[in-house]
Design a protein around this motif. Structure first.
Motif, PDB file in Angstrom:
ATOM      1  N   HIS A  80       0.861  -1.191   0.000  1.00  0.00           N
ATOM      2  CA  HIS A  80       0.000   0.000   0.000  1.00  0.00           C
ATOM      3  C   HIS A  80       0.899   1.243   0.000  1.00  0.00           C
ATOM      4  N   PRO A  81       1.302   1.748  -1.166  1.00  0.00           N
ATOM      5  CA  PRO A  81       2.201   2.912  -1.215  1.00  0.00           C
ATOM      6  C   PRO A  81       1.682   4.131  -0.452  1.00  0.00           C
ATOM      7  N   ALA A  82       0.355   4.256  -0.340  1.00  0.00           N
ATOM      8  CA  ALA A  82      -0.193   5.404   0.385  1.00  0.00           C
ATOM      9  C   ALA A  82       0.009   5.284   1.891  1.00  0.00           C
ATOM     10  N   THR A  83       0.556   4.136   2.343  1.00  0.00           N
ATOM     11  CA  THR A  83       0.881   3.986   3.760  1.00  0.00           C
ATOM     12  C   THR A  83       1.874   5.048   4.202  1.00  0.00           C
ATOM     13  N   GLY A  84       2.815   5.396   3.315  1.00  0.00           N
ATOM     14  CA  GLY A  84       3.844   6.372   3.677  1.00  0.00           C
ATOM     15  C   GLY A  84       3.272   7.698   4.134  1.00  0.00           C
ATOM     16  N   PRO A  85       2.540   8.407   3.267  1.00  0.00           N
ATOM     17  CA  PRO A  85       1.971   9.682   3.703  1.00  0.00           C
ATOM     18  C   PRO A  85       0.964   9.527   4.842  1.00  0.00           C
ATOM     19  N   VAL A  87       1.134   7.438   7.446  1.00  0.00           N
ATOM     20  CA  VAL A  87       1.881   7.370   8.702  1.00  0.00           C
ATOM     21  C   VAL A  87       2.524   8.717   9.019  1.00  0.00           C
ATOM     22  N   LEU A  88       3.014   9.384   7.999  1.00  0.00           N
ATOM     23  CA  LEU A  88       3.635  10.692   8.206  1.00  0.00           C
ATOM     24  C   LEU A  88       2.626  11.683   8.767  1.00  0.00           C
ATOM     25  N   ARG A  89       1.415  11.645   8.245  1.00  0.00           N
ATOM     26  CA  ARG A  89       0.387  12.546   8.754  1.00  0.00           C
ATOM     27  C   ARG A  89      -0.020  12.177  10.179  1.00  0.00           C
ATOM     28  N   LEU A  90      -0.063  10.881  10.478  1.00  0.00           N
ATOM     29  CA  LEU A  90      -0.362  10.454  11.844  1.00  0.00           C
ATOM     30  C   LEU A  90       0.633  11.063  12.831  1.00  0.00           C
ATOM     31  N   PHE A  91       1.901  11.009  12.471  1.00  0.00           N
ATOM     32  CA  PHE A  91       2.938  11.533  13.363  1.00  0.00           C
ATOM     33  C   PHE A  91       2.758  13.029  13.577  1.00  0.00           C
ATOM     34  N   HIS A  92       2.499  13.754  12.509  1.00  0.00           N
ATOM     35  CA  HIS A  92       2.283  15.195  12.615  1.00  0.00           C
ATOM     36  C   HIS A  92       1.083  15.507  13.501  1.00  0.00           C
ATOM     37  N   ASN A  93      -0.049  14.862  13.226  1.00  0.00           N
ATOM     38  CA  ASN A  93      -1.263  15.152  13.987  1.00  0.00           C
ATOM     39  C   ASN A  93      -1.135  14.729  15.441  1.00  0.00           C
ATOM     40  N   ASP A  94      -0.331  13.715  15.701  1.00  0.00           N
ATOM     41  CA  ASP A  94      -0.094  13.308  17.086  1.00  0.00           C
ATOM     42  C   ASP A  94       0.722  14.361  17.825  1.00  0.00           C
ATOM     43  N   CYS A  95       1.844  14.763  17.233  1.00  0.00           N
ATOM     44  CA  CYS A  95       2.739  15.697  17.912  1.00  0.00           C
ATOM     45  C   CYS A  95       2.096  17.058  18.147  1.00  0.00           C
ATOM     46  N   PHE A  96       1.218  17.483  17.257  1.00  0.00           N
ATOM     47  CA  PHE A  96       0.632  18.812  17.375  1.00  0.00           C
ATOM     48  C   PHE A  96      -0.511  18.878  18.384  1.00  0.00           C
ATOM     49  N   VAL A  97      -0.956  17.749  18.892  1.00  0.00           N
ATOM     50  CA  VAL A  97      -2.006  17.737  19.918  1.00  0.00           C
ATOM     51  C   VAL A  97      -1.433  17.121  21.192  1.00  0.00           C
ATOM     52  N   GLU A  98      -1.078  17.950  22.145  1.00  0.00           N
ATOM     53  CA  GLU A  98      -0.551  17.497  23.433  1.00  0.00           C
ATOM     54  C   GLU A  98       0.780  16.770  23.345  1.00  0.00           C
ATOM     55  N   GLY A  99       1.497  16.940  22.248  1.00  0.00           N
ATOM     56  CA  GLY A  99       2.831  16.381  22.138  1.00  0.00           C
ATOM     57  C   GLY A  99       2.879  15.011  21.507  1.00  0.00           C
ATOM     58  N   ASN A 124      -9.488  14.728  12.176  1.00  0.00           N
ATOM     59  CA  ASN A 124      -8.811  13.431  12.095  1.00  0.00           C
ATOM     60  C   ASN A 124      -9.653  12.326  11.464  1.00  0.00           C
ATOM     61  N   ARG A 125     -10.858  12.635  11.046  1.00  0.00           N
ATOM     62  CA  ARG A 125     -11.749  11.576  10.576  1.00  0.00           C
ATOM     63  C   ARG A 125     -11.325  10.980   9.237  1.00  0.00           C
ATOM     64  N   ASN A 126     -10.532  11.695   8.470  1.00  0.00           N
ATOM     65  CA  ASN A 126     -10.091  11.166   7.178  1.00  0.00           C
ATOM     66  C   ASN A 126      -8.730  10.487   7.252  1.00  0.00           C
ATOM     67  N   LEU A 127      -8.215  10.283   8.450  1.00  0.00           N
ATOM     68  CA  LEU A 127      -6.936   9.584   8.569  1.00  0.00           C
ATOM     69  C   LEU A 127      -7.124   8.132   8.129  1.00  0.00           C
ATOM     70  N   PRO A 128      -6.369   7.666   7.150  1.00  0.00           N
ATOM     71  CA  PRO A 128      -6.569   6.309   6.623  1.00  0.00           C
ATOM     72  C   PRO A 128      -6.300   5.228   7.666  1.00  0.00           C
ATOM     73  N   GLN A 129      -7.140   4.219   7.685  1.00  0.00           N
ATOM     74  CA  GLN A 129      -6.998   3.137   8.657  1.00  0.00           C
ATOM     75  C   GLN A 129      -5.695   2.377   8.476  1.00  0.00           C
ATOM     76  N   TYR A 130      -5.199   2.282   7.221  1.00  0.00           N
ATOM     77  CA  TYR A 130      -3.968   1.514   7.038  1.00  0.00           C
ATOM     78  C   TYR A 130      -2.760   2.205   7.664  1.00  0.00           C
ATOM     79  N   VAL A 135       1.182   0.957  12.192  1.00  0.00           N
ATOM     80  CA  VAL A 135       1.800   1.155  13.508  1.00  0.00           C
ATOM     81  C   VAL A 135       1.490  -0.026  14.416  1.00  0.00           C
ATOM     82  N   GLU A 136       0.256  -0.520  14.379  1.00  0.00           N
ATOM     83  CA  GLU A 136      -0.114  -1.677  15.206  1.00  0.00           C
ATOM     84  C   GLU A 136       0.702  -2.903  14.822  1.00  0.00           C
TER      85      GLU A 136
END
Length: 357
Positions: A80-85, A87-99, A124-130, A135-136
């Protein structure tokens, strides 16, 4: 800034159509006059809540953690090549909310009266499940070798690094030692994340609240060299820019026409997506910045970086030198990855990333 959004259609078919339509070229006509900036000053203050991380934090307890996570991320990226962006977006959205504490990974309780978590919010509702699944899977692989040792927050940081490298970007060492948050609160999301139509003033304010400056804003926005945006995030730019009933004059007319084919004013699919970078959408490079200079930015918040005199020189500098962009991106990822890190009893090490202990 909306890192790595994606939907359920065939990305490559859509991208090839867009790139073919635009001819893979930058706009060559004379640019429109740029709006003047109201201020040349930039707030570069640092946030007070930063804690020490180290490259060898798991040197004795889980020395192969980088390799374990990289193997999982590479396999997911192949499938799933779209896994890259994602996961990258997950990291950004995580860090910007309470660290950077993996609070974004905690799943809703499923109870009708349960407290809403960060993933429940519109931002965050459009964050892809993959992205979450990757990460899991990495966490499960690490747990099989080093049970109860490595935090989900660190695994997410490592997976984000791997996503960048797999797409052709730089490899960089990731400092570790984060603990996982014990809670995920939906109420903390509002006002903490940039939006697709944010002004530069708004973007600088959000970044300053995290201890990041204009350089970090422009460098981290370069993550949009890969990934996808939903039509709803830029529809106004195509049909009714600021109530004018006309497209955004600072978007290339060819791009407007191409995007309209995928994103009709009404009746379009809510899952339809287009690439942020219409020239090299699957390659982590510096073409994103050249696109902004050619009025080929898809999101209003991206195009604004070139239109504002405070950030325009940074866009031009990074657009002229890929190596310089890579260095700036790595440095800003390191700073972002250190925001409000939880240590000791303030955090935990989850066994399953979607469930706190």
């Amino acid at each position: 800034m909306t890192m790595g959004s994606s939907g359920g259609i065939c990305f490559r078919t859509l991208v090839l159509l867009l790139v073919a339509y635009l001819g893979g070229m930058r706009a060559r006509e004379a640019p429109l006059p740029l709006p003047s900036a109201r201020s040349a000053g930039v707030n570069n203050r640092r946030a007070p809540e930063r804690h020490g991380l180290s490259l060898d934090f798991y040197g004795k307890t889980c020395p192969s953690v980088d390799h374990i996570v990289a193997n999982v991320t590479a396999e997911r990226f192949r499938d799933h090549p779209a896994t890259g962006p994602a996961v990258l977006r997950l990291f950004h959205n995580d860090c910007f909310v309470e660290g950077c504490d993996a609070s974004i990974l905690i799943a809703p309780s499923g109870k009708a009266a349960g407290e809403k978590v960060e993933r429940d919010m519109e931002e965050n509702r459009n964050l892809p499940q993959y992205g979450f699944d990757t990460v899991e899977m990495a966490k499960a692989a690490v747990e099989s070798k080093c049970p109860g040792v490595v935090s989900c927050a660190d695994i997410l940081a490592l997976a984000a690094r791997d996503a960048v490298q797999l797409a052709g970007g730089p490899y960089y060492e990731v400092k570790k030692g984060r603990k996982d948050s014990k809670v995920s609160l939906a109420g903390k999301v509002r006002g903490s994340l940039p939006h697709a139509n944010s002004t530069v003033d708004e973007l600088l304010r959000v970044f300053a609240g995290k201890g990041l400056g204009a350089g970090d804003l422009v460098a981290l926005s370069g993550a949009h060299t890969i990934g996808f945006a939903h039509c709803a995030h830029f529809l106004g730019r195509l049909y009714d820019f600021r109530g004018t009933r006309r497209p955004d004059p600072f978007m290339d007319a060819r791009l407007v026409k191409a995007l309209r084919m995928t994103c009709p004013y009404t009746g379009g699919s809510a899952r339809a997506v287009v690439p942020f970078d219409v020239s090299t959408p699957f390659q982590f490079d510096h073409a994103y910045y050249a696109n902004l200079q050619a009025r080929l930015g898809v999101l209003g918040s991206d195009q604004a970086l070139f239109l504002d005199a405070r950030t325009r020189p940074l866009v031009q500098e990074l657009g002229a030198d890929k190596a310089r962009f890579f260095r700036a991106f790595v440095a800003s990822m390191d700073r972002m990855g250190s925001i409000r890190v939880k240590k000791g009893k303030k955090g935990e090490v989850r066994k399953i990333c979607s469930q706190h202990l």
